[in-house]
Design a protein around this motif. Structure first.
Motif, mmCIF file in Angstrom:
data_model
loop_
_atom_site.group_PDB
_atom_site.id
_atom_site.type_symbol
_atom_site.label_atom_id
_atom_site.label_comp_id
_atom_site.label_asym_id
_atom_site.label_seq_id
_atom_site.Cartn_x
_atom_site.Cartn_y
_atom_site.Cartn_z
ATOM 1 N N LEU A 183 9.180 -38.189 5.801
ATOM 2 C CA LEU A 183 9.628 -37.161 7.295
ATOM 3 C C LEU A 183 10.694 -37.474 7.763
ATOM 4 O O LEU A 183 10.184 -39.142 7.986
ATOM 5 C CB LEU A 183 8.628 -36.869 8.073
ATOM 6 N N ASP A 184 11.052 -37.147 8.540
ATOM 7 C CA ASP A 184 12.159 -36.901 8.826
ATOM 8 C C ASP A 184 11.883 -36.894 10.984
ATOM 9 O O ASP A 184 11.142 -36.585 10.698
ATOM 10 C CB ASP A 184 14.102 -36.690 8.538
ATOM 11 N N GLY A 196 10.035 -33.630 10.846
ATOM 12 C CA GLY A 196 8.866 -33.713 10.812
ATOM 13 C C GLY A 196 9.482 -32.513 8.868
ATOM 14 O O GLY A 196 8.060 -32.091 8.925
ATOM 15 N N ASP A 197 10.503 -32.621 8.393
ATOM 16 C CA ASP A 197 11.030 -32.338 8.058
ATOM 17 C C ASP A 197 11.648 -33.679 6.380
ATOM 18 O O ASP A 197 11.186 -34.602 7.092
ATOM 19 C CB ASP A 197 12.413 -31.733 7.735
ATOM 20 N N PRO A 198 10.376 -32.839 5.268
ATOM 21 C CA PRO A 198 10.909 -33.867 4.226
ATOM 22 C C PRO A 198 12.470 -34.255 4.237
ATOM 23 O O PRO A 198 13.220 -34.588 4.481
ATOM 24 C CB PRO A 198 10.591 -33.792 2.219
ATOM 25 N N ASP A 199 12.420 -35.981 4.195
ATOM 26 C CA ASP A 199 13.463 -36.795 4.019
ATOM 27 C C ASP A 199 13.680 -36.640 2.799
ATOM 28 O O ASP A 199 13.372 -37.894 2.047
ATOM 29 C CB ASP A 199 13.008 -38.874 4.562
ATOM 30 N N ALA A 241 1.630 -37.712 4.018
ATOM 31 C CA ALA A 241 3.253 -36.738 5.494
ATOM 32 C C ALA A 241 2.867 -35.554 5.360
ATOM 33 O O ALA A 241 3.124 -35.184 5.647
ATOM 34 C CB ALA A 241 4.349 -37.598 4.435
ATOM 35 N N ARG A 255 1.333 -34.145 7.926
ATOM 36 C CA ARG A 255 2.562 -33.873 9.652
ATOM 37 C C ARG A 255 3.802 -33.465 9.472
ATOM 38 O O ARG A 255 4.412 -33.596 10.016
ATOM 39 C CB ARG A 255 2.710 -35.729 9.690
ATOM 40 N N ALA A 256 3.595 -32.424 8.210
ATOM 41 C CA ALA A 256 4.675 -31.700 8.526
ATOM 42 C C ALA A 256 4.948 -31.046 9.289
ATOM 43 O O ALA A 256 3.855 -29.992 9.667
ATOM 44 C CB ALA A 256 4.987 -31.505 6.613
ATOM 45 N N ARG A 298 4.189 -27.029 6.038
ATOM 46 C CA ARG A 298 3.987 -27.456 4.619
ATOM 47 C C ARG A 298 4.584 -26.616 3.384
ATOM 48 O O ARG A 298 5.104 -27.023 2.244
ATOM 49 C CB ARG A 298 2.148 -27.517 4.824
ATOM 50 N N LEU A 353 8.115 -27.541 3.084
ATOM 51 C CA LEU A 353 7.150 -29.374 1.682
ATOM 52 C C LEU A 353 7.741 -29.108 1.160
ATOM 53 O O LEU A 353 8.478 -29.105 0.048
ATOM 54 C CB LEU A 353 6.796 -30.227 2.681
#
Length: 229
Positions: free
Chosen positions: A95-96, A99-102, A123, A126-127, A130, A133
């Protein structure tokens, strides 16, 4: 005839792997350093584990605590080295700061392990969002599983989310299999199975003596019987 449910067990070494397979595990998640919640194993450890068992083996790609990727070049090199050693299934997820997907890191790793199946791990719990993501990851090749407790705090709190997501399994972004893990207990299984969930992940539950002790085949067998029941 009903399809057998999947039981995945965390292994740290060849001894763990052999005990998990003897107890009825269908698949292993291979990690190191559980004091840091599971990091990538060495190539040598992977080789020893692969030689010890013949069940599928998913290898963690993670070099630091938390869900930030850290040094992406080093991480990509680790992925390539494990791939060269023969690893063909992986576990990853980053995640960045928001809290968004890296996506940059995940896409680099997916390119490095091209042709392999992989799990996006907890992860997702914790997003920031969801659903978002899932939409962002939906078209990545090889993604076939989400390891999730439904909540960062574990299955106790995440159960309603897991049941709701199970009901959406035919919707876009929800096709990957839900692998339930994170504070999972035997008493959670009836509700999860009734909702159609059929994949379960255990770590500490396979080690009655704690993380300093090896996987116990009898403990795994108890889970195998409960999952099948």
């Amino acid at each position: 005839m009903s399809k057998r449910a999947l039981l995945e067990v965390i292994a740290l070494d060849a001894q763990d792997a052999a005990a998990a397979q003897a107890g009825g595990a269908d698949r292993l998640e291979l990690v190191s350093d559980m004091a840091r919640d599971g990091l990538s194993p060495s190539r040598e450890t992977f080789g020893r584990v692969r030689a010890a068992v013949d069940i599928p083996l998913r290898v963690m790609l993670r070099l630091a605590d938390g869900f930030g990727a850290g040094d992406v070049d080093t991480l990509t090199g680790v992925a390539g080295g494990l791939r060269a050693e023969g690893a063909d299934e992986f576990v990853l997820g980053f995640l960045d700061a928001h809290g968004d997907p890296d996506l940059v890191t995940v896409e680099r790793l997916v390119a490095e392990i091209e042709g392999c199946r992989w799990t996006f791990h907890r992860a997702i719990d914790r997003a920031a969002d969801r659903t978002s993501l899932r939409k962002q990851l939906a078209d990545l090749p090889g993604l076939d599983t989400y390891l999730t407790a439904g909540s960062a705090s574990g299955v106790d709190d995440g159960l309603p989310v897991l049941l709701a997501e199970a009901a959406r399994r035919d919707e876009p972004g929800y096709e990957p299999r839900l692998l339930v893990g994170g504070g999972l207990r035997l008493d959670h299984l009836p509700a999860l199975r009734a909702a159609g969930l059929d994949a379960f992940h255990i770590g500490g539950a396979a080690r009655p003596g704690g993380w300093s002790a090896p996987v116990d085949a009898a403990a795994v067998r108890e889970w195998r019987e409960a999952v099948d029941g």
